[in-house]
Design a protein around this motif. Structure first.
Motif, PDB file in Angstrom:
ATOM      1  N   MET A  71       0.896  -1.336  -0.028  1.00 43.12           N
ATOM      2  CA  MET A  71       0.137  -0.090  -0.085  1.00 43.12           C
ATOM      3  C   MET A  71       0.816   1.336   0.024  1.00 43.12           C
ATOM      4  O   MET A  71       1.855   1.205   0.744  1.00 43.12           O
ATOM      5  CB  MET A  71      -0.826   0.114   1.377  1.00 43.12           C
ATOM      6  CG  MET A  71      -2.134   1.222   1.164  1.00 43.12           C
ATOM      7  SD  MET A  71      -3.397   0.535   0.280  1.00 43.12           S
ATOM      8  CE  MET A  71      -4.177  -0.715   0.878  1.00 43.12           C
ATOM      9  N   ASP A  72       0.390   1.994  -0.810  1.00 45.57           N
ATOM     10  CA  ASP A  72       1.092   3.446  -1.001  1.00 45.57           C
ATOM     11  C   ASP A  72       0.364   4.445  -0.127  1.00 45.57           C
ATOM     12  O   ASP A  72      -0.595   5.063  -0.723  1.00 45.57           O
ATOM     13  CB  ASP A  72       1.628   3.968  -2.368  1.00 45.57           C
ATOM     14  CG  ASP A  72       2.286   5.328  -2.642  1.00 45.57           C
ATOM     15  OD1 ASP A  72       2.145   6.139  -1.808  1.00 45.57           O
ATOM     16  OD2 ASP A  72       3.025   5.132  -3.567  1.00 45.57           O
ATOM     17  N   TRP A  73       0.882   4.700   1.075  1.00 40.48           N
ATOM     18  CA  TRP A  73      -0.175   5.566   1.945  1.00 40.48           C
ATOM     19  C   TRP A  73      -0.086   7.206   1.538  1.00 40.48           C
ATOM     20  O   TRP A  73      -0.873   7.774   1.687  1.00 40.48           O
ATOM     21  CB  TRP A  73       0.320   5.324   3.279  1.00 40.48           C
ATOM     22  CG  TRP A  73       0.301   4.047   3.901  1.00 40.48           C
ATOM     23  CD1 TRP A  73       1.197   3.238   4.086  1.00 40.48           C
ATOM     24  CD2 TRP A  73      -0.856   3.372   4.213  1.00 40.48           C
ATOM     25  NE1 TRP A  73       0.621   1.893   4.443  1.00 40.48           N
ATOM     26  CE2 TRP A  73      -0.748   2.178   4.556  1.00 40.48           C
ATOM     27  CE3 TRP A  73      -2.324   3.859   4.188  1.00 40.48           C
ATOM     28  CZ2 TRP A  73      -1.859   1.111   4.669  1.00 40.48           C
ATOM     29  CZ3 TRP A  73      -3.532   2.839   4.376  1.00 40.48           C
ATOM     30  CH2 TRP A  73      -2.865   1.468   4.894  1.00 40.48           C
ATOM     31  N   ALA A  74       1.007   7.470   0.903  1.00 37.56           N
ATOM     32  CA  ALA A  74       1.127   8.803   0.542  1.00 37.56           C
ATOM     33  C   ALA A  74       0.310   9.215  -0.595  1.00 37.56           C
ATOM     34  O   ALA A  74      -0.662  10.237  -0.451  1.00 37.56           O
ATOM     35  CB  ALA A  74       2.580   9.165  -0.009  1.00 37.56           C
ATOM     36  N   VAL A  75       0.331   8.328  -1.740  1.00 37.80           N
ATOM     37  CA  VAL A  75      -0.838   8.483  -2.639  1.00 37.80           C
ATOM     38  C   VAL A  75      -2.182   8.314  -2.195  1.00 37.80           C
ATOM     39  O   VAL A  75      -3.349   8.980  -2.678  1.00 37.80           O
ATOM     40  CB  VAL A  75      -0.552   7.478  -3.953  1.00 37.80           C
ATOM     41  CG1 VAL A  75      -1.484   7.573  -5.008  1.00 37.80           C
ATOM     42  CG2 VAL A  75       0.784   7.803  -4.273  1.00 37.80           C
ATOM     43  N   THR A  76      -2.407   7.301  -1.338  1.00 39.77           N
ATOM     44  CA  THR A  76      -3.942   7.121  -0.717  1.00 39.77           C
ATOM     45  C   THR A  76      -4.488   8.158  -0.108  1.00 39.77           C
ATOM     46  O   THR A  76      -5.472   8.720  -0.292  1.00 39.77           O
ATOM     47  CB  THR A  76      -3.695   5.906   0.340  1.00 39.77           C
ATOM     48  OG1 THR A  76      -3.425   4.638  -0.600  1.00 39.77           O
ATOM     49  CG2 THR A  76      -5.012   5.703   0.792  1.00 39.77           C
ATOM     50  N   ALA A  77      -3.403   8.837   0.970  1.00 36.94           N
ATOM     51  CA  ALA A  77      -4.031  10.138   1.330  1.00 36.94           C
ATOM     52  C   ALA A  77      -4.156  11.384   0.436  1.00 36.94           C
ATOM     53  O   ALA A  77      -5.139  12.143   0.815  1.00 36.94           O
ATOM     54  CB  ALA A  77      -2.814  10.546   2.477  1.00 36.94           C
ATOM     55  N   ARG A  78      -3.331  11.415  -0.583  1.00 40.50           N
ATOM     56  CA  ARG A  78      -3.463  12.493  -1.462  1.00 40.50           C
ATOM     57  C   ARG A  78      -4.728  12.501  -2.377  1.00 40.50           C
ATOM     58  O   ARG A  78      -5.379  13.432  -2.450  1.00 40.50           O
ATOM     59  CB  ARG A  78      -2.369  12.710  -2.221  1.00 40.50           C
ATOM     60  CG  ARG A  78      -2.231  13.788  -3.296  1.00 40.50           C
ATOM     61  CD  ARG A  78      -0.986  13.952  -3.649  1.00 40.50           C
ATOM     62  NE  ARG A  78      -0.586  13.049  -4.779  1.00 40.50           N
ATOM     63  CZ  ARG A  78       0.377  12.097  -4.491  1.00 40.50           C
ATOM     64  NH1 ARG A  78       1.158  12.096  -3.333  1.00 40.50           N
ATOM     65  NH2 ARG A  78       0.678  11.205  -5.478  1.00 40.50           N
ATOM     66  N   THR A  79      -5.138  11.304  -2.659  1.00 42.31           N
ATOM     67  CA  THR A  79      -6.350  10.974  -3.509  1.00 42.31           C
ATOM     68  C   THR A  79      -7.586  10.637  -2.707  1.00 42.31           C
ATOM     69  O   THR A  79      -8.438  10.512  -3.384  1.00 42.31           O
ATOM     70  CB  THR A  79      -5.947   9.830  -4.331  1.00 42.31           C
ATOM     71  OG1 THR A  79      -5.545   8.767  -4.105  1.00 42.31           O
ATOM     72  CG2 THR A  79      -4.562  10.370  -5.471  1.00 42.31           C
ATOM     73  N   THR A  80      -7.346  10.161  -1.715  1.00 41.47           N
ATOM     74  CA  THR A  80      -8.355   9.540  -0.717  1.00 41.47           C
ATOM     75  C   THR A  80      -8.844   8.175  -1.386  1.00 41.47           C
ATOM     76  O   THR A  80      -9.954   7.862  -1.046  1.00 41.47           O
ATOM     77  CB  THR A  80      -9.508  10.812  -0.672  1.00 41.47           C
ATOM     78  OG1 THR A  80     -10.275  10.635  -1.731  1.00 41.47           O
ATOM     79  CG2 THR A  80      -9.175  12.022  -0.166  1.00 41.47           C
ATOM     80  N   VAL A  81      -8.378   7.367  -2.149  1.00 44.19           N
ATOM     81  CA  VAL A  81      -8.592   6.244  -2.764  1.00 44.19           C
ATOM     82  C   VAL A  81      -7.352   5.457  -2.529  1.00 44.19           C
ATOM     83  O   VAL A  81      -6.154   5.740  -2.718  1.00 44.19           O
ATOM     84  CB  VAL A  81      -8.725   6.401  -4.151  1.00 44.19           C
ATOM     85  CG1 VAL A  81      -9.106   5.058  -4.943  1.00 44.19           C
ATOM     86  CG2 VAL A  81      -9.895   7.382  -4.631  1.00 44.19           C
ATOM     87  N   ALA A  82      -7.595   4.181  -2.068  1.00 45.43           N
ATOM     88  CA  ALA A  82      -6.476   3.253  -1.383  1.00 45.43           C
ATOM     89  C   ALA A  82      -5.632   2.999  -3.047  1.00 45.43           C
ATOM     90  O   ALA A  82      -6.363   2.672  -4.100  1.00 45.43           O
ATOM     91  CB  ALA A  82      -7.135   1.961  -1.167  1.00 45.43           C
TER      92      ALA A  82
END
Length: 314
Positions: A71-82
Motif C-alpha cells: 500500500m502506498d499511503w502517501a498516494v492514498t492520503a492525497r487521492t483519498t482512494v486506496a
C-alpha cells in the motif's frame, strides 16, 4: 515414432533436432523463438516471472486480492482512494531447469516428438529470462544419465545449454525415469532464490509432488507439461500394439469404442491429478502439445501471468 512429413509442417512446428538436422534445427529454433515472441508479446510483459521486485514502479488503485503490504499511503492520503505501489521485476534472476528426457518423451505422432518440444520449451524459457545479470542452469536426465549444467549468463551459454540438452543420448529400452530425483537435485545444495521450471510429460506417479512443494519456499515454480495427442486418446485403427518405453512391456489390443472411452477417461483423470499436484506445490501450469502452436500457447501463458499479477489490467 515417425512424425508428420516436413512438406505438411506449418511454420510454427518445432524443428527436428536429431542427427544431421540438429545444428540447422537449433538455428531455426532460435530464430523462431526470437521473431515470434518479439512479435506476439510486443514488449507488453515483465518476463516469465512477473513477481515482486525491488525497484519502485507506478502506483495504481487497490483491488481486492492485492498485497496490503504494498500500500502506498502517501498516494492514498492525497487521492483519498486506496493505492498500491507496483514494483519492477528484479533484473538479476537465476533460473534452474529440471528437464525430463526419459524414454516416454522419445515419442510423437503429430508434428514432432515430445523430446523436440521439450528443447523448444527450454529455448523459450531461455529467451524469456534473458537480460543483464540473469543466469540459467539445468539438471537434465534421461533415466540412465544425468547432466548438470551450471547456471551462467549470456547468449553463448544459452546456446550451449540448448545443444547439450538436445544431444543427450536417448535412454535404452526398459530404463525408467525418476522426475522426483531430478527435482530433488535442485534442493541440495540450496540455491539462491529464483525460478525453477520443470519440463516433463509428467506421465506416471506424482511422487515428485513433495520435492516440488519443498522448492516453493525459496523459488517461483512453473511446470511445463508436454503432451502428444496419443497421450490423451486412442485412434480408431483396429488392432494395435501398445508399448511402454520405460519398461519394455508390450500388449496387443483392439481399439474398441469401450477401450477408447476408458483410455480417454484414465488419461483425463491423470492429467487432472498432475494439475492438482502442480497447483498444490504452488507451481504455475503450462501445457504444450505436439499438435498445437506451442509459441502462441506460451505467449498466452505469459500474458495471463502478467494480467493476474497486475490485478487484471491488460
Amino acid at each position: 515414432m515417425a512424425v508428420t512429413g516436413s512438406e505438411e509442417r506449418p511454420p510454427w512446428a518445432p524443428p527436428v533436432l536429431r542427427g544431421e538436422r540438429l545444428e540447422a534445427g537449433l538455428r531455426t529454433l532460435e530464430l523462431q523463438v526470437r521473431r515470434r515472441l518479439d512479435g506476439l508479446l510486443q514488449g507488453n510483459h515483465l518476463g516469465l516471472v512477473p513477481g515482486p521486485g525491488s525497484e519502485p514502479g507506478e502506483a495504481r488503485p487497490y483491488q481486492p486480492g492485492d498485497d496490503v503490504r504494498r500500500m502506498d499511503w502517501a498516494v492514498t492520503a492525497r487521492t483519498t482512494v486506496a493505492h498500491i505501489r507496483e514494483t519492477v521485476a528484479d533484473r538479476e534472476l537465476e533460473t534452474w531447469l529440471a528437464v525430463d528426457l526419459s524414454a516416454s518423451l522419445d515419442f510423437g505422432t503429430a508434428l514432432c516428438e515430445k523430446r523436440d518440444l521439450v528443447v523448444s520449451a527450454v529455448a523459450a524459457i531461455a529467451y524469456l529470462t534473458r537480460g543483464g545479470g540473469n543466469r540459467l542452469g539445468a539438471v537434465v536426465s534421461n533415466g540412465a544419465e544425468t547432466l548438470r549444467i551450471p547456471a551462467r549468463g549470456g547468449q553463448a551459454h544459452a546456446r550451449s545449454l540448448l545443444r547439450k540438452i538436445a544431444e543427450l543420448p536417448r535412454a535404452g529400452e526398459g530404463t525408467r525415469g525418476d522426475l522426483g530425483a531430478v527435482i530433488e537435485q535442485l534442493r541440495r545444495p540450496p540455491r539462491r532464490r529464483g525460478l525453477v521450471v520443470v519440463v516433463s510429460d509428467f506421465l506416471g506417479a506424482t511422487d515428485w509432488e513433495r520435492s516440488l512443494r519443498a522448492l516453493s519456499a525459496r523459488h517461483e515454480l512453473i511446470g511445463v507439461e508436454v503432451l502428444d495427442p496419443r497421450d490423451v486418446d486412442l485412434p480408431e485403427v483396429g488392432t494395435i500394439v501398445l508399448a511402454d518405453p520405460e519398461s519394455g512391456k508390450q500388449r496387443e489390443v483392439r481399439t474398441s469404442a469401450l477401450l477408447r472411452r476408458e483410455f480417454a477417461a484414465a488419461a483425463r483423470a491423470h492429467r487432472d491429478e498432475v494439475a492438482r499436484a502442480l497447483r498444490s506445490s504452488g507451481a504455475a501450469h503450462l501445457t504444450l502439445r505436439t499438435d498445437s502452436d506451442w509459441i502462441a500457447d506460451t505467449v498466452r501463458f505469459v500474458v495471463a501471468r502478467k494480467r493476474r499479477w497486475s490485478g487484471g489490467a491488460a
